[in-house]
Motif scaffolding. Structure first.
Motif, PDB file in Angstrom:
ATOM      1  N   MET A   1       1.366  -1.386  -0.237  1.00 16.34           N
ATOM      2  CA  MET A   1      -0.242  -0.014  -0.031  1.00 16.34           C
ATOM      3  C   MET A   1       0.556   0.837   0.024  1.00 16.34           C
ATOM      4  O   MET A   1       0.494   2.441   0.051  1.00 16.34           O
ATOM      5  CB  MET A   1      -0.563   0.349   1.813  1.00 16.34           C
ATOM      6  CG  MET A   1      -2.057  -1.286   1.183  1.00 16.34           C
ATOM      7  SD  MET A   1      -2.866  -1.055   0.169  1.00 16.34           S
ATOM      8  CE  MET A   1      -4.308   0.509   0.205  1.00 16.34           C
ATOM      9  N   GLN A  24      -7.521   7.652  -8.214  1.00 17.67           N
ATOM     10  CA  GLN A  24      -7.923   6.408  -6.971  1.00 17.67           C
ATOM     11  C   GLN A  24      -6.937   5.700  -5.817  1.00 17.67           C
ATOM     12  O   GLN A  24      -6.424   5.063  -4.942  1.00 17.67           O
ATOM     13  CB  GLN A  24      -9.053   5.767  -6.538  1.00 17.67           C
ATOM     14  CG  GLN A  24     -10.406   6.901  -7.741  1.00 17.67           C
ATOM     15  CD  GLN A  24     -11.323   5.954  -7.577  1.00 17.67           C
ATOM     16  OE1 GLN A  24     -11.270   5.132  -8.370  1.00 17.67           O
ATOM     17  NE2 GLN A  24     -12.881   6.864  -7.195  1.00 17.67           N
ATOM     18  N   LEU A  25      -5.846   5.451  -7.440  1.00 17.35           N
ATOM     19  CA  LEU A  25      -5.132   3.851  -6.726  1.00 17.35           C
ATOM     20  C   LEU A  25      -3.582   4.639  -6.310  1.00 17.35           C
ATOM     21  O   LEU A  25      -3.314   3.845  -5.286  1.00 17.35           O
ATOM     22  CB  LEU A  25      -5.397   3.100  -7.924  1.00 17.35           C
ATOM     23  CG  LEU A  25      -3.713   2.069  -7.841  1.00 17.35           C
ATOM     24  CD1 LEU A  25      -4.283   0.684  -6.787  1.00 17.35           C
ATOM     25  CD2 LEU A  25      -3.754   1.321  -9.511  1.00 17.35           C
ATOM     26  N   ALA A  28      -4.340   5.794  -2.366  1.00 18.34           N
ATOM     27  CA  ALA A  28      -4.588   4.298  -2.572  1.00 18.34           C
ATOM     28  C   ALA A  28      -3.229   3.685  -1.760  1.00 18.34           C
ATOM     29  O   ALA A  28      -2.480   3.008  -0.535  1.00 18.34           O
ATOM     30  CB  ALA A  28      -5.488   3.066  -3.008  1.00 18.34           C
ATOM     31  N   GLU A  29      -2.224   4.181  -2.690  1.00 16.73           N
ATOM     32  CA  GLU A  29      -0.843   3.057  -2.522  1.00 16.73           C
ATOM     33  C   GLU A  29      -0.021   4.584  -2.111  1.00 16.73           C
ATOM     34  O   GLU A  29       1.318   4.338  -2.554  1.00 16.73           O
ATOM     35  CB  GLU A  29      -0.254   3.475  -4.177  1.00 16.73           C
ATOM     36  CG  GLU A  29      -0.890   1.874  -4.599  1.00 16.73           C
ATOM     37  CD  GLU A  29      -0.550   0.664  -3.832  1.00 16.73           C
ATOM     38  OE1 GLU A  29       0.420   0.861  -2.807  1.00 16.73           O
ATOM     39  OE2 GLU A  29      -1.120  -0.216  -4.144  1.00 16.73           O
ATOM     40  N   ILE A  50     -12.017  10.605  -3.123  1.00 21.65           N
ATOM     41  CA  ILE A  50     -10.430  10.019  -2.354  1.00 21.65           C
ATOM     42  C   ILE A  50     -10.552  10.317  -0.838  1.00 21.65           C
ATOM     43  O   ILE A  50      -9.831   9.423  -0.311  1.00 21.65           O
ATOM     44  CB  ILE A  50      -9.290  10.171  -3.282  1.00 21.65           C
ATOM     45  CG1 ILE A  50     -10.250   9.672  -5.067  1.00 21.65           C
ATOM     46  CG2 ILE A  50      -8.144  10.414  -3.137  1.00 21.65           C
ATOM     47  CD1 ILE A  50      -9.103  10.169  -6.009  1.00 21.65           C
ATOM     48  N   ASP A  53     -12.305   7.850   0.943  1.00 24.65           N
ATOM     49  CA  ASP A  53     -11.387   6.440   1.408  1.00 24.65           C
ATOM     50  C   ASP A  53     -10.297   6.770   2.220  1.00 24.65           C
ATOM     51  O   ASP A  53      -9.549   5.395   2.555  1.00 24.65           O
ATOM     52  CB  ASP A  53     -11.300   6.256  -0.114  1.00 24.65           C
ATOM     53  CG  ASP A  53     -12.568   5.483  -0.489  1.00 24.65           C
ATOM     54  OD1 ASP A  53     -13.855   5.646   0.394  1.00 24.65           O
ATOM     55  OD2 ASP A  53     -12.588   6.088  -1.979  1.00 24.65           O
ATOM     56  N   GLY A  55      -7.363   8.851   1.364  1.00 23.73           N
ATOM     57  CA  GLY A  55      -6.410   8.699   0.563  1.00 23.73           C
ATOM     58  C   GLY A  55      -6.349  10.921   0.941  1.00 23.73           C
ATOM     59  O   GLY A  55      -7.183  11.555   1.769  1.00 23.73           O
ATOM     60  N   GLU A 221      -9.774   0.708 -14.587  1.00 24.60           N
ATOM     61  CA  GLU A 221      -8.454  -0.374 -13.088  1.00 24.60           C
ATOM     62  C   GLU A 221      -6.970  -0.634 -14.042  1.00 24.60           C
ATOM     63  O   GLU A 221      -5.656  -0.828 -13.285  1.00 24.60           O
ATOM     64  CB  GLU A 221      -9.609  -1.192 -12.162  1.00 24.60           C
ATOM     65  CG  GLU A 221     -10.631  -0.508 -12.026  1.00 24.60           C
ATOM     66  CD  GLU A 221     -11.494  -0.044 -12.112  1.00 24.60           C
ATOM     67  OE1 GLU A 221     -12.397   0.393 -11.153  1.00 24.60           O
ATOM     68  OE2 GLU A 221     -11.460  -0.717 -13.495  1.00 24.60           O
TER      69      GLU A 221
END
Length: 265
Positions: A1, A24-25, A28-29, A50, A53, A55, A221
């Motif tokens: 992550m 978003q990815l 998240a990372e 984001i 969630d 971020g 994605e």
């Protein structure tokens, strides 16, 4: 992550489709993400998702065809988060009703497509590079297309523009590699975004699926995973490349589909 923990990324066209999935990815990372999109409402809505969630993200209205607007987007990212590490020049496209073959092409549309796809990418690179040099390096990711890799019967402006993006990517990689700036291009094929569904008839989408090496179309994605890889240190020795992410559409001879054992079934 934590594949891009501590990095700051700007993504144009980040409020929907591939751009949103990538934002978003990256968030998240561990990256702080600045989403640029044509309207403040769309950009802010994506950033709010984001943030909800867990971020870090902000949304900024940007018209990538206007240098002052694009400069303001990048300056906002640096002012808000202190640096710039990743620049995703993702905005592009054309009007398929006007972008036809050479004889049928609307030349005003041709000029608009070049500004939207080529000039905006040049400006994105040009404006990001000084900040990346100051930060000690960075990763620029330009969105091209399989349309820039092979000819077609339609969208001559779009294909020509994306071919220019591919060559420009190689020039930027060559010119700024010694400043530890990597520049790569991704070339998506048919990806099931709202824009694809709106612009292509179902029959054409089925035809694309038939000619893919894989028996399915990509999702946003799938491209986001590639964006993350190119943004992360895992790709530290990759620059000046164009990576097709197209289900194998460009991997084979044009006649291969007719020779498939089950082609007649």
């Amino acid at each position: 992550m934590d594949r891009v923990r501590g990095q700051v990324a700007v993504i144009t066209g980040g409020a929907s489709g591939i751009g949103l999935a990538s934002a978003q990815l990256l968030a998240a990372e561990g990256a702080a993400v600045v989403i640029g999109d044509l309207t403040h409402e769309d950009a802010s809505r994506a950033a709010a998702q984001i943030t909800a969630d867990g971020g870090r993200a902000i949304g900024v209205a940007v018209d990538v065809m206007e240098e002052e607007s694009l400069a303001a987007l990048i300056d906002t990212a640096v002012a808000e988060f202190g640096r710039l590490d990743v620049m995703c020049n993702h905005v592009g496209g054309s009007n398929p009703r006007k972008d036809l073959d050479v004889l049928g092409l609307d030349m005003d549309e041709f000029d608009r497509v070049m500004r939207l796809n080529v000039r905006s990418t040049v400006l994105g690179c040009r404006l990001a590079i000084p900040h990346m040099i100051e930060a000690g390096g960075g990763s620029i990711i330009n969105t091209a297309s399989v349309g820039g890799l092979a000819g077609d019967f339609i969208q001559v402006a779009y294909g020509s523009a994306k071919a220019a993006v591919i060559r420009m990517t190689e020039y930027v990689a060559t010119q700024y590699g010694h400043q530890r700036i990597r520049c790569n291009a991704i070339a998506p094929g048919a990806v099931m975004t709202p824009a694809l569904a709106d612009n292509l008839p179902a029959e054409m989408i089925r035809g694309i699926r038939t000619h893919n090496a894989l028996p399915y179309l990509g999702e946003p994605e799938d491209v986001a995973d590639l964006m993350l890889f190119l943004a992360s240190p895992e790709s530290r020795y990759i620059t000046g490349q164009v990576i097709a992410i197209d289900g194998g559409m460009t991997s084979h001879h044009p006649l291969a589909e007719t020779r498939r054992p089950d082609a007649g079934s």
